[in-house]
Design a protein around this motif. Structure first.
Motif, PDB file in Angstrom:
ATOM      1  N   LEU A  91      57.227  45.852  38.694  1.00  0.00           N
ATOM      2  CA  LEU A  91      56.179  46.222  39.632  1.00  0.00           C
ATOM      3  C   LEU A  91      55.884  45.048  40.545  1.00  0.00           C
ATOM      4  CD1 LEU A  91      53.600  47.848  37.142  1.00  0.00           C
ATOM      5  CD2 LEU A  91      55.438  49.012  38.393  1.00  0.00           C
ATOM      6  N   MET A  92      55.449  45.356  41.761  1.00  0.00           N
ATOM      7  CA  MET A  92      54.950  44.327  42.675  1.00  0.00           C
ATOM      8  C   MET A  92      53.467  44.566  42.888  1.00  0.00           C
ATOM      9  SD  MET A  92      56.089  43.382  46.602  1.00  0.00           S
ATOM     10  CE  MET A  92      57.422  42.255  46.141  1.00  0.00           C
ATOM     11  N   ILE A  93      52.665  43.499  42.719  1.00  0.00           N
ATOM     12  CA  ILE A  93      51.222  43.612  42.913  1.00  0.00           C
ATOM     13  C   ILE A  93      50.786  42.648  44.006  1.00  0.00           C
ATOM     14  CG2 ILE A  93      50.701  44.471  40.606  1.00  0.00           C
ATOM     15  CD1 ILE A  93      50.068  41.674  39.709  1.00  0.00           C
ATOM     16  N   GLY A  94      49.803  43.082  44.797  1.00  0.00           N
ATOM     17  CA  GLY A  94      49.330  42.268  45.904  1.00  0.00           C
ATOM     18  C   GLY A  94      47.827  42.157  45.911  1.00  0.00           C
ATOM     19  N   ARG A  95      47.163  43.122  46.569  1.00  0.00           N
ATOM     20  CA  ARG A  95      45.706  43.054  46.687  1.00  0.00           C
ATOM     21  C   ARG A  95      45.019  43.052  45.323  1.00  0.00           C
ATOM     22  NH1 ARG A  95      44.301  48.005  50.232  1.00  0.00           N
ATOM     23  NH2 ARG A  95      46.057  48.859  49.039  1.00  0.00           N
ATOM     24  N   GLY A  96      45.623  43.746  44.346  1.00  0.00           N
ATOM     25  CA  GLY A  96      45.033  43.754  43.006  1.00  0.00           C
ATOM     26  C   GLY A  96      44.986  42.371  42.385  1.00  0.00           C
ATOM     27  N   MET A  97      46.018  41.573  42.619  1.00  0.00           N
ATOM     28  CA  MET A  97      46.072  40.217  42.071  1.00  0.00           C
ATOM     29  C   MET A  97      45.147  39.285  42.835  1.00  0.00           C
ATOM     30  SD  MET A  97      47.653  38.463  39.646  1.00  0.00           S
ATOM     31  CE  MET A  97      47.971  36.723  39.243  1.00  0.00           C
ATOM     32  N   VAL A  98      44.997  39.476  44.136  1.00  0.00           N
ATOM     33  CA  VAL A  98      44.068  38.666  44.929  1.00  0.00           C
ATOM     34  C   VAL A  98      42.635  38.945  44.480  1.00  0.00           C
ATOM     35  CG1 VAL A  98      43.230  38.167  47.259  1.00  0.00           C
ATOM     36  CG2 VAL A  98      45.661  38.601  46.877  1.00  0.00           C
ATOM     37  N   THR A  99      42.358  40.195  44.157  1.00  0.00           N
ATOM     38  CA  THR A  99      41.030  40.601  43.709  1.00  0.00           C
ATOM     39  C   THR A  99      40.751  40.146  42.283  1.00  0.00           C
ATOM     40  OG1 THR A  99      41.084  42.530  45.156  1.00  0.00           O
ATOM     41  CG2 THR A  99      39.554  42.622  43.291  1.00  0.00           C
ATOM     42  N   ASP A 100      41.773  40.222  41.427  1.00  0.00           N
ATOM     43  CA  ASP A 100      41.643  39.860  40.020  1.00  0.00           C
ATOM     44  C   ASP A 100      42.799  38.946  39.636  1.00  0.00           C
ATOM     45  OD1 ASP A 100      41.462  39.631  37.295  1.00  0.00           O
ATOM     46  OD2 ASP A 100      41.575  41.781  36.864  1.00  0.00           O
ATOM     47  N   PRO A 101      42.605  37.616  39.702  1.00  0.00           N
ATOM     48  CA  PRO A 101      43.694  36.679  39.403  1.00  0.00           C
ATOM     49  C   PRO A 101      44.243  36.789  37.986  1.00  0.00           C
ATOM     50  CG  PRO A 101      41.954  35.568  40.625  1.00  0.00           C
ATOM     51  CD  PRO A 101      41.415  36.920  40.217  1.00  0.00           C
ATOM     52  N   GLY A 102      43.567  37.521  37.126  1.00  0.00           N
ATOM     53  CA  GLY A 102      44.062  37.721  35.772  1.00  0.00           C
ATOM     54  C   GLY A 102      44.810  39.029  35.590  1.00  0.00           C
ATOM     55  N   LEU A 103      45.060  39.759  36.681  1.00  0.00           N
ATOM     56  CA  LEU A 103      45.662  41.086  36.561  1.00  0.00           C
ATOM     57  C   LEU A 103      47.051  41.033  35.935  1.00  0.00           C
ATOM     58  CD1 LEU A 103      45.666  44.112  37.038  1.00  0.00           C
ATOM     59  CD2 LEU A 103      46.411  43.687  39.399  1.00  0.00           C
ATOM     60  N   ALA A 104      47.897  40.102  36.361  1.00  0.00           N
ATOM     61  CA  ALA A 104      49.254  40.038  35.811  1.00  0.00           C
ATOM     62  C   ALA A 104      49.221  39.775  34.310  1.00  0.00           C
ATOM     63  CB  ALA A 104      50.064  38.957  36.527  1.00  0.00           C
ATOM     64  N   LEU A 105      48.355  38.864  33.875  1.00  0.00           N
ATOM     65  CA  LEU A 105      48.214  38.604  32.440  1.00  0.00           C
ATOM     66  C   LEU A 105      47.757  39.857  31.709  1.00  0.00           C
ATOM     67  CD1 LEU A 105      46.483  35.098  32.225  1.00  0.00           C
ATOM     68  CD2 LEU A 105      48.821  35.662  31.546  1.00  0.00           C
ATOM     69  N   ALA A 106      46.782  40.542  32.285  1.00  0.00           N
ATOM     70  CA  ALA A 106      46.245  41.738  31.638  1.00  0.00           C
ATOM     71  C   ALA A 106      47.302  42.825  31.519  1.00  0.00           C
ATOM     72  CB  ALA A 106      45.028  42.252  32.408  1.00  0.00           C
ATOM     73  N   ILE A 107      48.109  43.008  32.569  1.00  0.00           N
ATOM     74  CA  ILE A 107      49.165  44.023  32.531  1.00  0.00           C
ATOM     75  C   ILE A 107      50.144  43.720  31.412  1.00  0.00           C
ATOM     76  CG2 ILE A 107      51.152  44.934  33.785  1.00  0.00           C
ATOM     77  CD1 ILE A 107      49.491  44.661  36.363  1.00  0.00           C
ATOM     78  N   LYS A 108      50.385  42.441  31.173  1.00  0.00           N
ATOM     79  CA  LYS A 108      51.308  42.040  30.121  1.00  0.00           C
ATOM     80  C   LYS A 108      50.643  41.934  28.747  1.00  0.00           C
ATOM     81  CE  LYS A 108      54.758  39.762  32.993  1.00  0.00           C
ATOM     82  NZ  LYS A 108      55.544  38.538  33.243  1.00  0.00           N
ATOM     83  N   GLY A 109      49.382  42.350  28.663  1.00  0.00           N
ATOM     84  CA  GLY A 109      48.682  42.348  27.386  1.00  0.00           C
ATOM     85  C   GLY A 109      48.285  40.972  26.905  1.00  0.00           C
ATOM     86  N   LEU A 110      48.104  40.045  27.839  1.00  0.00           N
ATOM     87  CA  LEU A 110      47.805  38.660  27.468  1.00  0.00           C
ATOM     88  C   LEU A 110      46.385  38.264  27.845  1.00  0.00           C
ATOM     89  CD1 LEU A 110      51.189  37.076  28.599  1.00  0.00           C
ATOM     90  CD2 LEU A 110      50.488  37.684  26.280  1.00  0.00           C
ATOM     91  N   GLY A 111      45.489  39.233  27.945  1.00  0.00           N
ATOM     92  CA  GLY A 111      44.110  38.929  28.283  1.00  0.00           C
ATOM     93  C   GLY A 111      43.888  39.004  29.776  1.00  0.00           C
ATOM     94  N   GLY A 112      43.083  38.108  30.286  1.00  0.00           N
ATOM     95  CA  GLY A 112      42.785  38.099  31.705  1.00  0.00           C
ATOM     96  C   GLY A 112      42.211  36.749  32.079  1.00  0.00           C
ATOM     97  N   VAL A 113      41.496  36.707  33.198  1.00  0.00           N
ATOM     98  CA  VAL A 113      40.882  35.468  33.660  1.00  0.00           C
ATOM     99  C   VAL A 113      39.392  35.703  33.826  1.00  0.00           C
ATOM    100  CG1 VAL A 113      40.754  33.815  35.564  1.00  0.00           C
ATOM    101  CG2 VAL A 113      42.976  34.650  34.797  1.00  0.00           C
ATOM    102  N   PRO A 114      38.565  35.135  32.951  1.00  0.00           N
ATOM    103  CA  PRO A 114      37.114  35.281  33.097  1.00  0.00           C
ATOM    104  C   PRO A 114      36.607  34.456  34.274  1.00  0.00           C
ATOM    105  CG  PRO A 114      37.610  33.739  31.327  1.00  0.00           C
ATOM    106  CD  PRO A 114      38.929  34.314  31.782  1.00  0.00           C
ATOM    107  N   TRP A 115      35.383  34.760  34.692  1.00  0.00           N
ATOM    108  CA  TRP A 115      34.819  34.055  35.838  1.00  0.00           C
ATOM    109  C   TRP A 115      34.807  32.542  35.634  1.00  0.00           C
ATOM    110  CZ3 TRP A 115      34.022  34.188  40.740  1.00  0.00           C
ATOM    111  CH2 TRP A 115      33.197  33.229  41.338  1.00  0.00           C
TER     112      TRP A 115
END
Length: 334
Positions: free
Chosen positions: A224-248
């Protein structure tokens, strides 16, 4: 699963690529486009858009960056691709998806989707011009005014020897309005010959983990290619891979790192706008970003923004490495 960071002209440049890839989860980036007209560009033109080429073609976090070329002349694009290949990039990408009116009027981007034969000649010329070990990829939309030639364009790209094809699940006429027509990606992918060696990558409207899962299910794409979703949520790629996310708590150091690079690479009068542009995306995900945006909305003086960012730090920055400046001849404004 492979996750690519999308090219986004005027937003997702080398500075934001650097910062977003620090959070993890992104496997490769594609640069914003390098416009090719009737000239053989000097090396500095490629380095200006993709300064990562000065550092092994990777972001500071080690993520490969694939430069993207945009144009309509097969010979000129091939010559420029050959010169670009001399800088040891992680492949060459071709833009057949930009919907910008000024680009399309110059016969670049999505307007070429009405000419699949020309698209095929471009891809074939570039494939011949670069060494066999250099991947060639392309990014397209479903069409210009409609999607009736989407299959023709995909076949032309595949038959010309491209290794990968990213399909944004909208036409130029759709712009970025939801929905993204993922089912059309599935149909285009299914239409390719069984022996086709091209990898199809899905793009469009992937804002969260649920979107990513549905996109994979509908399109059948493992990448998959992600753009605006990753700019909005810098932890999106980690979350998609089941590795958590990026808290504030991890965002203020990223904002400061972003600002430090903007302060080097962008004209003084545009620096505040660049930071607010990113905060405008972040506030869709983080309430704290909304508060920050409100505080800084009327602030234009870089020194005042620097002071605010320094005061906002609530944990040590993710990296303490100094931010290297570009050579003076490569520095450019927003």
């Amino acid at each position: 699963m492979t996750l690519l960071l999308a090219p986004m002209e005027g937003l997702l440049d080398a500075t934001l690529r650097d910062v977003l890839t620090r959070t993890g989860g992104i496997d490769r980036c594609v640069s914003e486009f390098i416009r090719v007209t009737q000239t053989l560009l000097p090396e500095r033109a490629f380095l200006r858009v993709v300064p990562e080429l000065l550092h092994g073609g990777r972001t500071r976090a080690g993520v490969p960056v694939r430069p993207q070329l945009l144009g309509s002349d097969p010979v000129c694009l091939a010559e420029n691709a050959a010169r670009l290949a001399g800088l040891s990039p992680f492949g060459v990408d071709l833009n057949f998806g930009c919907p910008a009116k000024t680009v399309n009027q110059s016969r670049g981007g999505a307007v070429l989707l009405d000419e699949p034969e020309l698209i095929g000649r471009i891809v074939a010329a570039v494939r011949r011009a670069v060494p066999a070990q250099v991947p060639v990829s392309a990014k397209m939309r479903l069409g210009f005014n409609d999607d009736h030639r989407a299959e023709d364009c995909a076949h032309a790209i595949a038959e010309a020897g491209a290794d990968e094809l990213v399909i944004h699940a909208r036409t130029k006429a759709h712009g970025y309005r939801p929905p993204a027509y993922w089912e059309r990606i599935a149909q285009v992918r299914a239409s390719l010959p069984a022996g086709a060696r091209i990898t199809v990558i899905a793009n469009g409207d992937i804002w969260n983990v649920a979107d990513a899962e549905r996109c994979r299910a509908v399109t059948g794409c493992d990448a998959l290619m992600i753009g605006r979703g990753m700019v909005t949520d810098p932890g999106l790629a980690l979350a998609i891979k089941g590795l958590g996310g990026v808290p504030w708590q991890q965002i203020p150091p990223l904002l400061l790192a972003f600002w430090q690079q903007v302060s080097v690479r962008v004209e003084r009068r545009h620096r505040a706008g660049r930071l607010k542009q990113w905060l405008n995306y972040l506030r869709q995900r983080y309430p704290q970003a909304q508060a920050a945006f409100d505080e800084l909305r009327l602030v234009h003086e870089p020194a005042a923004i620097e002071s605010w960012l320094q005061a906002s730090q609530i944990r040590p920055p993710i990296t303490t490495e100094p931010i290297p400046a570009l050579p003076a001849e490569l520095a450019h404004s927003c």
